[in-house]
Design an enzyme around this catalytic site. Structure first.
Site, PDB file in Angstrom:
ATOM      1  N   LYS A  22       2.749  -4.456 -43.462  1.00 50.53           N
ATOM      2  CA  LYS A  22       2.164  -5.521 -42.640  1.00 50.53           C
ATOM      3  C   LYS A  22       0.950  -5.017 -41.856  1.00 50.53           C
ATOM      4  CE  LYS A  22       5.762  -6.707 -40.250  1.00 50.53           C
ATOM      5  NZ  LYS A  22       6.819  -5.840 -40.660  1.00 50.53           N
ATOM      6  N   ARG A  76      11.066 -13.068 -35.220  1.00 50.16           N
ATOM      7  CA  ARG A  76      12.111 -12.452 -36.051  1.00 50.16           C
ATOM      8  C   ARG A  76      13.452 -13.141 -35.881  1.00 50.16           C
ATOM      9  NH1 ARG A  76      11.510  -5.929 -36.555  1.00 50.16           N
ATOM     10  NH2 ARG A  76       9.271  -5.975 -36.683  1.00 50.16           N
ATOM     11  N   ARG A 121       7.389   8.563 -43.576  1.00 53.57           N
ATOM     12  CA  ARG A 121       6.240   8.207 -42.741  1.00 53.57           C
ATOM     13  C   ARG A 121       6.173   9.130 -41.524  1.00 53.57           C
ATOM     14  NH1 ARG A 121       5.604   1.959 -40.868  1.00 53.57           N
ATOM     15  NH2 ARG A 121       7.381   2.350 -39.518  1.00 53.57           N
ATOM     16  N   ARG A 168       8.655   8.805 -36.138  1.00 53.32           N
ATOM     17  CA  ARG A 168       9.129   7.817 -35.168  1.00 53.32           C
ATOM     18  C   ARG A 168      10.636   7.882 -35.158  1.00 53.32           C
ATOM     19  NH1 ARG A 168       6.465   2.042 -36.425  1.00 53.32           N
ATOM     20  NH2 ARG A 168       8.601   1.386 -36.110  1.00 53.32           N
ATOM     21  N   ARG A 175      17.755  -0.924 -39.686  1.00 52.86           N
ATOM     22  CA  ARG A 175      16.635  -1.847 -39.468  1.00 52.86           C
ATOM     23  C   ARG A 175      16.452  -2.783 -40.655  1.00 52.86           C
ATOM     24  NH1 ARG A 175      12.026   2.143 -38.652  1.00 52.86           N
ATOM     25  NH2 ARG A 175      10.610   0.392 -38.601  1.00 52.86           N
TER      26      ARG A 175
HETATM   27  P1  ADP Z   1       9.056  -2.405 -38.218  1.00 48.35           P
HETATM   28  O1  ADP Z   1       8.341  -3.636 -38.735  1.00 48.35           O
HETATM   29  O2  ADP Z   1       8.644  -1.194 -38.939  1.00 48.35           O
HETATM   30  O3  ADP Z   1      10.500  -2.659 -37.850  1.00 48.35           O
HETATM   31  P2  ADP Z   1       7.955  -2.695 -35.699  1.00 48.35           P
HETATM   32  O4  ADP Z   1       6.929  -1.770 -35.216  1.00 48.35           O
HETATM   33  O5  ADP Z   1       7.584  -4.095 -36.061  1.00 48.35           O
HETATM   34  O6  ADP Z   1       8.584  -1.944 -36.874  1.00 48.35           O
HETATM   35  O7  ADP Z   1       9.171  -2.800 -34.663  1.00 48.35           O
HETATM   36  C1  ADP Z   1       9.793  -1.653 -34.127  1.00 48.35           C
HETATM   37  C2  ADP Z   1      11.002  -2.085 -33.306  1.00 48.35           C
HETATM   38  O8  ADP Z   1      10.575  -2.959 -32.246  1.00 48.35           O
HETATM   39  C3  ADP Z   1      12.036  -2.893 -34.062  1.00 48.35           C
HETATM   40  O9  ADP Z   1      12.938  -2.049 -34.753  1.00 48.35           O
HETATM   41  C4  ADP Z   1      12.719  -3.655 -32.921  1.00 48.35           C
HETATM   42  O10 ADP Z   1      13.586  -2.792 -32.189  1.00 48.35           O
HETATM   43  C5  ADP Z   1      11.548  -3.988 -32.022  1.00 48.35           C
HETATM   44  N1  ADP Z   1      10.927  -5.297 -32.344  1.00 48.35           N
HETATM   45  C6  ADP Z   1       9.717  -5.507 -32.952  1.00 48.35           C
HETATM   46  N2  ADP Z   1       9.477  -6.819 -33.091  1.00 48.35           N
HETATM   47  C7  ADP Z   1      10.540  -7.471 -32.543  1.00 48.35           C
HETATM   48  C8  ADP Z   1      10.885  -8.850 -32.383  1.00 48.35           C
HETATM   49  N3  ADP Z   1      10.084  -9.831 -32.821  1.00 48.35           N
HETATM   50  N4  ADP Z   1      12.064  -9.147 -31.789  1.00 48.35           N
HETATM   51  C9  ADP Z   1      12.874  -8.188 -31.353  1.00 48.35           C
HETATM   52  N5  ADP Z   1      12.620  -6.868 -31.466  1.00 48.35           N
HETATM   53  C10 ADP Z   1      11.473  -6.502 -32.061  1.00 48.35           C
END
Ligand code: ADP
Length: 188
Positions: free
Chosen positions: A18, A92, A126, A159, A170
């Protein structure tokens, strides 16, 4: 009447690219990328109230509660004013879909589909240079010297939520929580 900005969402599991695709869309179409994960990490780095609340969930690979995330995203989008944007990583959950729909109409929703085995492999290989946010991948985008940033020579880190056990969690969470979001957008 003034035309409002183009407003879009990109959906896809962790590791589906993304961030990379959003960057290309920014270059070609001028949509400003708003990444929920990046905003959360930035808040965590600066140890803001949101960052401190989010930290416990993020490091365990759990979703941050809807009210915290929605408050953060909606105020970021308001601050963008007439700038066209592409939202990544939000919504989400159906609660987040409704929070967004209440304040911002969408022009398009993109969904990236990538097989789970490939996601798993991509995420666990990564590596990150924390100072700049530069991302490497030991499978297909290796640093010049293993474990070291190309530009600064500083050490790379993984990370915490890219470690194998958290990655599996996840991906499961994504499938479970985001399915109703995708279904919602398919039928509106
Ligand atoms: P990825 O898409 O690789 O999971 P992100 O950088 O989008 O990683 O998100 C990292 C973390 O941030 C997620 O695992 C979650 O804990 C939190 N997070 C991100 N977006 C949301 C969201 N829309 N709602 C709730 N938690 C979120």
């Amino acid at each position: 009447m003034a035309r409002r900005a183009f407003q879009a969402v990109i959906l896809g599991p962790p590791g589906s690219g993304k961030g990379t695709i959003s960057q290309r869309i920014r270059e070609h179409f001028g949509l400003h990328p708003v990444s929920c994960g990046d905003l959360l990490r930035d808040n965590m780095c600066r140890s803001t109230v949101i960052g401190r609340q989010a930290q416990v969930y993020v490091v365990q690979g759990r979703l941050v509660p809807d009210d915290i995330v929605s408050g953060m995203i909606l105020s970021e989008l308001r601050a963008l004013g007439p700038t066209p944007w592409l939202l990544d990583g939000y919504p989400r959950s159906v609660v987040q879909v409704n929070a967004l729909a209440l304040h911002f109409p969408l022009d398009t929703v993109l969904e990236l589909q990538v097989p789970t085995a490939i996601l798993q492999q991509r995420l666990t290989s990564r590596w990150l240079h924390p100072g700049s946010g530069r991302i490497y991948n030991t499978e297909f985008n290796q640093p010049l010297v293993q474990g070291v940033d190309d530009i600064t020579g500083e050490p790379l880190t993984q990370r915490e939520d890219d470690r194998p056990k958290t990655v599996a969690r996840r991906l499961e969470l994504y499938a479970e929580c985001t399915k109703p979001v995708i279904e919602y957008y398919m039928y509106v």
